[in-house]
Write an enzyme that holds these catalytic residues in place. Structure first.
Site, PDB file in Angstrom:
ATOM      1  CE  LYS A  49      -3.735   2.328   2.563  1.00 21.59           C
ATOM      2  NZ  LYS A  49      -4.498   2.360   3.961  1.00 21.59           N
TER       3      LYS A  49
ATOM      4  CE  LYS B  42      -5.765   1.890  -0.451  1.00 22.55           C
ATOM      5  NZ  LYS B  42      -6.097   2.195   0.820  1.00 22.55           N
TER       6      LYS B  42
HETATM    7  C1  PBG Z   1      -6.973   3.763   5.759  1.00 25.45           C
HETATM    8  C2  PBG Z   1      -7.594   3.258   4.099  1.00 25.45           C
HETATM    9  C3  PBG Z   1      -7.228   4.693   3.061  1.00 25.45           C
HETATM   10  C4  PBG Z   1      -8.085   3.831   1.757  1.00 25.45           C
HETATM   11  C5  PBG Z   1      -8.471   2.095   1.983  1.00 25.45           C
HETATM   12  N1  PBG Z   1      -8.032   2.323   3.340  1.00 25.45           N
HETATM   13  C6  PBG Z   1      -6.843   5.918   2.997  1.00 25.45           C
HETATM   14  C7  PBG Z   1      -6.100   6.011   4.003  1.00 25.45           C
HETATM   15  O1  PBG Z   1      -4.620   4.903   3.778  1.00 25.45           O
HETATM   16  O2  PBG Z   1      -5.357   6.758   3.651  1.00 25.45           O
HETATM   17  C8  PBG Z   1      -7.607   4.298   0.498  1.00 25.45           C
HETATM   18  C9  PBG Z   1      -9.486   3.956   0.055  1.00 25.45           C
HETATM   19  C10 PBG Z   1      -9.196   4.616  -1.205  1.00 25.45           C
HETATM   20  O3  PBG Z   1      -8.874   5.963  -1.366  1.00 25.45           O
HETATM   21  O4  PBG Z   1     -10.403   4.044  -1.965  1.00 25.45           O
HETATM   22  N2  PBG Z   1      -6.115   2.891   6.066  1.00 25.45           N
END
Ligand code: PBG
Length: 342
Positions: free
Chosen positions: A210, A263
């Site tokens: 991520k 992601k």
């Molecule tokens: C929580 C999380 C996030 C997303 C999924 N889980 C946001 C972040 O890390 O700030 C993003 C999902 C999206 O942008 O569709 N940590």
């Protein structure tokens, strides 16, 4: 004697024009369908949903056209329609005003996600329910873990809270938990917590790779989870790094992840491919909020054809090697795919 261009006679060439004509397989839609390689299936699409407390509550999210925060009753209605469209599952996020420094409401038995999971499982027992496990929507500082005395995100102290959160989701009936916090060691901690609580059948889909992405902007509006100070670059991955994604994936696999995730998706197709080649676990890719909203926004202005741009993007993610695609367009896409297959 047929005309042969010098380039088609190059060593290693697989065919020679005019005997080879690629356009033969593009002549009709029937032939194009017959030889199509990567076609997303509705059952591999997962719809993210945002749960709020109450009943009859629908709060559309400006920056995510077509997406609303929903109370459990309306969430069930929308999930029922999505299930009927043939999607593979839903991924639940909680949105709440109950925030404190240690994310107490993330793991409370009557927390917003826990209530929503119970409602979904009662109404739609066959629907695959995945829950996002993170602390950022439940901490008053908006970070994904607990803070130490210097205001830094404390890795090891966060693990216990993440494991408790995952267990509370499993207690409520979640099929799969998906940690998105990016703390080191969280898959092992969650696996141990689940097993100890008798949830050895609950799977872990780890957000392994991520990235600290600009494309999460609209999501943070939806979830109210923007960090109050600083950013997430101390725990989420640096966008230039692809090899590091493979290390994250190997680590999560060793710690007991059942599935891994990359992601964002569309801007990380090379990473999806590298991860696909590095593991035999199912690979999920998250087509995130900003990736979705920029297509919606351009389509609203008449600059892009929404259906074609969305399907081309989801197809690219599958072609890169994703088995599962998490997308806000899951229901539309499922219907479009079914229309094409008819
Ligand atoms: C929580 C999380 C996030 C997303 C999924 N889980 C946001 C972040 O890390 O700030 C993003 C999902 C999206 O942008 O569709 N940590």
């Amino acid at each position: 004697m047929a005309v042969q261009s010098p380039t088609t006679q190059a060593p290693g060439a697989t065919g020679v024009f005019p005997a080879v004509r690629h356009r033969r397989l593009r002549r009709t839609e029937g032939i194009r369908r017959l030889v199509r390689e990567a076609v997303p299936r509705p059952s591999q699409l997962v719809l993210p949903m945002f749960a709020v407390e109450g009943s009859g509550v629908r709060q559309p999210v400006d920056a995510l056209p077509g997406v609303a925060r929903l109370s459990p009753d309306l969430l069930v209605d929308e999930a029922r329609a999505a299930h009927a469209a043939g999607i593979g599952g839903v991924l639940l996020f909680g949105v709440t005003d109950h925030k404190d420094a240690v994310a107490t409401s993330a793991h409370s038995d009557d927390g917003v996600v826990q209530q929503a999971v119970r409602a979904l499982k009662a109404a739609l027992p066959d629907l695959v329910v995945i829950t996002d496990v993170c602390l950022c929507a439940y901490t008053d500082h908006g970070h994904c873990g607990l803070l130490d005395d210097d205001g830094e995100v404390a890795n090891d102290a966060s693990l216990e809270v993440l494991a408790r959160t995952a267990v509370s989701h499993a207690d409520a009936g979640a099929d799969i938990v998906a940690p998105s916090d990016m703390m080191d060691g969280r898959v092992a901690a969650i696996r141990a917590g689940l097993d100890e609580a008798g949830h050895e059948g609950v799977a872990i889909m780890s957000y392994s790779a991520k990235y600290a992405s600009a494309f999460y902007g609209p999501f943070r509006e939806a979830a109210g989870s923007a960090p109050g100070h600083g950013d997430r670059r101390g725990y989420q991955m640096d966008p230039p790094n692809a090899r590091e994604a493979v290390r994250e994936v190997r680590e999560d696999e060793a710690e007991g992840a059942d599935m891994v995730m990359v992601k964002p998706a569309a801007t990380y197709l090379d990473v999806i491919r590298a991860v696909r080649e590095a593991t035999d676990l199912p690979v999920a890719a998250y087509h995130v909020s900003g990736e979705y909203s920029m297509i919606k926004a351009a389509a609203e202005r008449g600059w892009l054809d929404e259906r074609r741009a969305m399907m081309e993007t989801l197809t690219a993610v599958v072609r890169a090697g994703a088995d599962i695609v998490i997308t806000y367009a899951a229901v539309d896409a499922a219907r479009w795919i079914q229309e094409e297959e008819r």
